[in-house]
Motif scaffolding. Structure first.
Motif, PDB file in Angstrom:
ATOM      1  N   HIS A 191       0.817  -1.209   0.000  1.00  0.00           N
ATOM      2  CA  HIS A 191       0.000   0.000   0.000  1.00  0.00           C
ATOM      3  C   HIS A 191       0.857   1.268   0.000  1.00  0.00           C
ATOM      4  O   HIS A 191       0.564   2.230  -0.718  1.00  0.00           O
ATOM      5  CB  HIS A 191      -0.946  -0.001   1.204  1.00  0.00           C
TER       6      HIS A 191
ATOM      7  N   TYR B 259       2.265   1.633  -3.419  1.00  0.00           N
ATOM      8  CA  TYR B 259       1.183   2.002  -4.329  1.00  0.00           C
ATOM      9  C   TYR B 259       0.868   3.493  -4.206  1.00  0.00           C
ATOM     10  O   TYR B 259       0.705   4.186  -5.209  1.00  0.00           O
ATOM     11  CB  TYR B 259      -0.061   1.155  -4.029  1.00  0.00           C
TER      12      TYR B 259
ATOM     13  N   GLU C 160       1.074   5.931  -7.305  1.00  0.00           N
ATOM     14  CA  GLU C 160      -0.216   6.350  -7.857  1.00  0.00           C
ATOM     15  C   GLU C 160      -0.657   7.744  -7.436  1.00  0.00           C
ATOM     16  O   GLU C 160      -1.482   8.346  -8.106  1.00  0.00           O
ATOM     17  CB  GLU C 160      -1.310   5.351  -7.462  1.00  0.00           C
TER      18      GLU C 160
ATOM     19  N   ILE D 207       1.333   0.208 -12.707  1.00  0.00           N
ATOM     20  CA  ILE D 207       0.423  -0.676 -11.994  1.00  0.00           C
ATOM     21  C   ILE D 207      -1.008  -0.202 -12.193  1.00  0.00           C
ATOM     22  O   ILE D 207      -1.248   0.984 -12.417  1.00  0.00           O
ATOM     23  CB  ILE D 207       0.778  -0.773 -10.492  1.00  0.00           C
TER      24      ILE D 207
ATOM     25  N   GLU E  96      -6.145  -0.637  -6.532  1.00  0.00           N
ATOM     26  CA  GLU E  96      -5.134  -1.147  -5.612  1.00  0.00           C
ATOM     27  C   GLU E  96      -5.329  -2.614  -5.254  1.00  0.00           C
ATOM     28  O   GLU E  96      -4.365  -3.382  -5.211  1.00  0.00           O
ATOM     29  CB  GLU E  96      -5.090  -0.292  -4.347  1.00  0.00           C
TER      30      GLU E  96
ATOM     31  N   ALA F 117      -4.247  -4.659  -8.113  1.00  0.00           N
ATOM     32  CA  ALA F 117      -2.790  -4.589  -8.237  1.00  0.00           C
ATOM     33  C   ALA F 117      -2.116  -5.465  -7.184  1.00  0.00           C
ATOM     34  O   ALA F 117      -1.130  -6.146  -7.467  1.00  0.00           O
ATOM     35  CB  ALA F 117      -2.327  -3.142  -8.101  1.00  0.00           C
ATOM     36  N   TRP F 118      -2.668  -5.457  -5.970  1.00  0.00           N
ATOM     37  CA  TRP F 118      -2.116  -6.286  -4.894  1.00  0.00           C
ATOM     38  C   TRP F 118      -2.209  -7.761  -5.260  1.00  0.00           C
ATOM     39  O   TRP F 118      -1.264  -8.533  -5.071  1.00  0.00           O
ATOM     40  CB  TRP F 118      -2.844  -6.002  -3.586  1.00  0.00           C
TER      41      TRP F 118
ATOM     42  N   THR G  37       0.466  -8.616  -7.940  1.00  0.00           N
ATOM     43  CA  THR G  37       1.888  -8.428  -7.670  1.00  0.00           C
ATOM     44  C   THR G  37       2.533  -9.755  -7.291  1.00  0.00           C
ATOM     45  O   THR G  37       1.862 -10.678  -6.831  1.00  0.00           O
ATOM     46  CB  THR G  37       2.108  -7.381  -6.560  1.00  0.00           C
TER      47      THR G  37
END
Length: 169
Positions: free
Chosen positions: A51, A54, A58, A76, A80, A83-84, A87
């Motif tokens: 986070h 990110y 972002e 990315i 979120e 994206a998590w 990853t």
């Protein structure tokens, strides 16, 4: 002391503290959901780490680049959670990317702004009109907040697990 100097020192110190905090969490717990989420929250330490990266990629970097009239593209997705999930979740790699972004992108870009530019308001989708000073201060606060959250996991995990297993009668 020049504003850039003060802000860059805060960003460096908070990044260093964040990296140190993650080292305090036992490796076997980095991806475990904490016991007693009421006390420690629902996120794993690894999720906090992602986070913070990110947010840098972002929110912080795009705002700074826009303020410097530099085109910005992120690698990315703008979701979120998605994206998590996508990853590779390699903590060392995520931490290295975070540290590199702070040291090699954020701080050098901030050096290009003169004092007057730090307080110019710019429109930002999520927060409305904000200044460079505001977003950099927010990045510092955000890093400190997640440092706190990760240290809570490191320090109080066993206590929270004990309390969950032994509730008061």
């Amino acid at each position: 002391m020049e504003l850039f100097q003060v802000m860059s020192e805060h960003l460096r110190a908070s990044a260093k503290g964040f990296l140190w905090a993650v080292e305090q969490v036992p490796e076997e717990r980095l991806f475990l959901c904490p016991p007693n989420p009421r006390w420690l929250g629902e996120w794993t330490a690894a999720r906090h780490v992602f986070h913070v990266l990110y947010y840098e990629q972002e929110k912080l970097l795009p705002f700074i680049k826009k303020s410097a009239n530099i085109p910005s593209s992120t690698s990315i997705p703008n979701d979120e959670e998605n994206a998590w999930r996508k990853t590779n979740q390699d903590i060392k790699s995520i931490l290295s990317t975070f540290h590199s972004a702070r040291e090699n992108e954020v701080i050098p870009l901030l050096a290009s702004f003169d004092e007057k530019m730090w307080d110019l308001s710019r429109e930002e989708e999520a927060w409305g009109p904000i200044s460079l000073r505001w977003i950099v201060t927010k990045a510092y606060q955000h890093t400190c907040q997640h440092t706190h959250d990760i240290l809570q996991l490191a320090l109080f995990w066993d206590c929270a697990a004990y309390k969950e297993m032994n509730p008061p009668e």
